[in-house]
Motif scaffolding. Structure first.
Motif, short mmCIF file in Angstrom:
data_model
loop_
_atom_site.label_atom_id
_atom_site.label_comp_id
_atom_site.label_asym_id
_atom_site.label_seq_id
_atom_site.Cartn_x
_atom_site.Cartn_y
_atom_site.Cartn_z
N ASP A 153 0.87 -1.19 0.00
CA ASP A 153 0.00 0.00 0.00
C ASP A 153 0.90 1.23 0.00
O ASP A 153 1.55 1.54 1.00
CB ASP A 153 -0.91 0.02 1.23
CG ASP A 153 -1.79 1.27 1.24
OD1 ASP A 153 -1.78 2.02 0.23
OD2 ASP A 153 -2.46 1.51 2.26
N THR A 154 0.92 1.92 -1.13
CA THR A 154 1.72 3.16 -1.21
C THR A 154 0.81 4.38 -1.21
O THR A 154 1.20 5.45 -1.68
CB THR A 154 2.68 3.13 -2.41
OG1 THR A 154 2.10 2.41 -3.50
CG2 THR A 154 3.97 2.42 -2.07
N GLY A 155 -0.40 4.22 -0.69
CA GLY A 155 -1.26 5.38 -0.43
C GLY A 155 -2.23 5.75 -1.52
O GLY A 155 -3.02 6.69 -1.36
N GLU A 156 -2.19 5.04 -2.65
CA GLU A 156 -3.07 5.39 -3.78
C GLU A 156 -4.51 5.60 -3.33
O GLU A 156 -5.15 6.58 -3.71
CB GLU A 156 -3.04 4.29 -4.86
CG GLU A 156 -1.72 4.16 -5.62
CD GLU A 156 -0.64 3.38 -4.87
OE1 GLU A 156 -0.80 3.04 -3.69
OE2 GLU A 156 0.41 3.12 -5.50
N ASP A 157 -5.02 4.66 -2.50
CA ASP A 157 -6.41 4.75 -2.04
C ASP A 157 -6.53 5.14 -0.58
O ASP A 157 -7.63 5.15 -0.04
CB ASP A 157 -7.11 3.38 -2.24
CG ASP A 157 -7.11 2.96 -3.70
OD1 ASP A 157 -7.34 3.85 -4.56
OD2 ASP A 157 -6.88 1.78 -3.98
N ARG B 150 3.41 -7.03 12.90
CA ARG B 150 3.19 -7.13 11.45
C ARG B 150 4.17 -6.20 10.74
O ARG B 150 4.71 -5.27 11.36
CB ARG B 150 1.75 -6.73 11.10
CG ARG B 150 1.44 -5.27 11.44
CD ARG B 150 0.16 -4.77 10.80
NE ARG B 150 -0.15 -3.41 11.19
CZ ARG B 150 0.30 -2.31 10.58
NH1 ARG B 150 1.13 -2.40 9.56
NH2 ARG B 150 -0.04 -1.10 10.99
N PRO B 151 4.38 -6.42 9.43
CA PRO B 151 5.20 -5.46 8.68
C PRO B 151 4.44 -4.15 8.49
O PRO B 151 3.21 -4.14 8.46
CB PRO B 151 5.41 -6.14 7.33
CG PRO B 151 4.39 -7.22 7.23
CD PRO B 151 3.89 -7.53 8.60
N GLY B 152 5.21 -3.08 8.37
CA GLY B 152 4.61 -1.80 8.02
C GLY B 152 4.37 -1.73 6.52
O GLY B 152 4.94 -2.51 5.75
N PHE C 72 8.02 -11.81 8.15
CA PHE C 72 8.52 -10.44 8.06
C PHE C 72 7.70 -9.53 8.99
O PHE C 72 6.47 -9.49 8.92
CB PHE C 72 8.41 -9.98 6.59
CG PHE C 72 9.09 -8.68 6.31
CD1 PHE C 72 10.42 -8.47 6.61
CD2 PHE C 72 8.38 -7.64 5.71
CE1 PHE C 72 11.05 -7.27 6.32
CE2 PHE C 72 8.99 -6.43 5.41
CZ PHE C 72 10.33 -6.25 5.72
N GLY C 73 8.38 -8.85 9.87
CA GLY C 73 7.70 -7.90 10.78
C GLY C 73 7.07 -8.53 12.00
O GLY C 73 6.57 -7.81 12.88
N VAL D 16 9.32 -2.91 6.41
CA VAL D 16 8.24 -2.36 5.58
C VAL D 16 8.17 -3.19 4.30
O VAL D 16 9.21 -3.49 3.69
CB VAL D 16 8.49 -0.87 5.27
CG1 VAL D 16 7.36 -0.30 4.42
CG2 VAL D 16 8.62 -0.06 6.56
N TRP D 17 6.97 -3.52 3.89
CA TRP D 17 6.75 -4.41 2.74
C TRP D 17 6.97 -3.63 1.44
O TRP D 17 6.12 -2.84 1.02
CB TRP D 17 5.33 -4.97 2.82
CG TRP D 17 5.00 -5.96 1.75
CD1 TRP D 17 3.96 -5.88 0.86
CD2 TRP D 17 5.67 -7.19 1.46
NE1 TRP D 17 3.96 -6.97 0.03
CE2 TRP D 17 5.00 -7.79 0.37
CE3 TRP D 17 6.80 -7.84 1.99
CZ2 TRP D 17 5.41 -9.01 -0.18
CZ3 TRP D 17 7.20 -9.04 1.44
CH2 TRP D 17 6.51 -9.61 0.37
N THR D 18 8.15 -3.85 0.83
CA THR D 18 8.54 -3.13 -0.39
C THR D 18 9.39 -4.06 -1.29
O THR D 18 9.89 -5.09 -0.82
CB THR D 18 9.42 -1.90 -0.06
OG1 THR D 18 10.70 -2.38 0.41
CG2 THR D 18 8.81 -0.99 0.99
N PRO D 19 9.63 -3.66 -2.54
CA PRO D 19 10.47 -4.48 -3.43
C PRO D 19 11.84 -4.80 -2.85
O PRO D 19 12.35 -5.91 -3.04
CB PRO D 19 10.60 -3.62 -4.69
CG PRO D 19 9.37 -2.79 -4.71
CD PRO D 19 9.04 -2.50 -3.26
#
Ligand code: NAD
Ligand code: MG
Length: 298
Positions: A39-43, A262-264, A254-255, A236-239
């Protein structure tokens, strides 16, 4: 749809990791190919004009935390120069569109941050095409795990330092020349600066360097009215995590060891950058804001 202002339980706001988190891509990876897609904030990110009229550079703006920061900055009213690697064009195109949909100018400049001239070009472009530079968010980073120092090559060590430390230095150096009072630099450290993993020797060392560099530069440029701060994310869940940042088999947990369990998500990092970029943090400089799920820090 909830946004960053909706009150809710942070332990369940996003999913815990599980077996589906185990996946691998080639470096630098694409966010659009991840499952789940971060989730990169789009919604979920709602802007309220906190950076109206500002001119920003965001590195690593195609994916993960940098992408969430670019989207948030634009929705808060900033024009943005987006830095990323040419291989990441597919992710970057989406960010370009999202910034434009927020009614702001987006300028995409793919390139290699290990190259000093490219770093200077980013600042030149902001100055010439946006009319200045008020915010520099250094978010790009390189993380590749190597369990044994015997296998850590000089090239690897060099690439990690060039990407994480030298690029920050070159960008800060070029930007400070043009920054007016009220401008802000935000660098990106990590929980790894204080809790280094044995398999991230080079990476963790760069993250400690970023904290110290920022505390020194903050004092140096305070008299010019420029503030320098740091965001230090936890897991944080990222590439970055699925291209060799961690061994694939640990991603299912992870996290899990953070107090929040949980992961961020990148969208949860963006408000920290917005706060440190905006005048709301006018008396804060040389600080590191830890956004790590509750893990104690020094
Ligand atoms: P990400 O893969 O989405 O972002 C990293 C970005 O760095 C890439 O998208 C790429 O555009 C950029 N980059 C790397 N090498 C580059 C180069 N040579 N030239 C140009 N661009 C280059 O992953 P992310 O996790 O969002 O990473 C963003 C920052 O957050 C990094 O500094 C990372 O160290 C930091 N961080 C991440 C975590 C985490 O758990 N994800 C934790 C702590 C800190
Ligand atoms: Mg990327």
């Amino acid at each position: 749809m909830s946004n960053q202002y909706t009150m809710q339980d942070p332990t369940t706001q996003y999913t815990k990791a599980g077996p589906e988190f185990q996946q691998q891509q080639q470096e630098p990876g694409l966010q659009k190919k991840m499952n789940p897609v971060p989730d990169t904030g789009e919604d979920t990110y709602q802007g309220t004009g906190r950076l109206t009229g500002r001119k920003a550079i965001v590195t690593g703006a195609d994916s993960g935390i940098g992408r969430a920061v670019a989207i948030a900055f634009a929705r808060e009213g900033a024009d943005v120069v987006l830095s990323y690697m040419p291989e990441e064009e597919e992710d970057a195109k989406q960010v370009l569109k999202l910034v434009q949909e927020a009614g702001r100018t987006a300028i995409a400049i793919p390139g290699d941050l290990k190259d000093e001239e490219y770093c200077e070009q980013l600042v030149d472009t902001a100055v010439k095409q946006l009319g200045g530079i008020d915010i520099l968010a250094n978010v790009a980073g390189k993380q590749q795990f190597v369990p044994d120092i015997a296998d850590l090559t000089t090239k690897h060590f060099d690439d990690t330092f060039k990407t994480n430390v030298y690029a920050m230095f070159w960008l800060c150096k070029a930007a400070v020349k043009h920054m007016q009072p009220g401008s802000a630099i935000i660098n990106t450290s990590s929980i790894q600066a204080y809790n280094p993993s044995p398999i991230l020797l080079d990476y963790a060392t760069t993250k400690a360097a970023i904290n110290t560099f920022s505390k020194s530069l903050a004092q140096q440029v305070a008299g010019k009215g420029i503030r320098v701060n740091v965001v230090a994310p936890g897991p944080v869940w990222t590439p970055l995590q699925v291209v060799g940042g961690q061994p694939e088999e640990v991603l299912k947990e992870f996290g899990a060891s953070t107090p929040l369990g949980r992961p961020g998500q990148p969208a949860e990092m963006a408000p920290a950058y917005v706060f440190l970029a905006s005048q709301e943090s006018s008396y804060i400089s040389g600080e590191t804001l830890n956004a790590n799920g509750g893990t104690p820090t020094p």
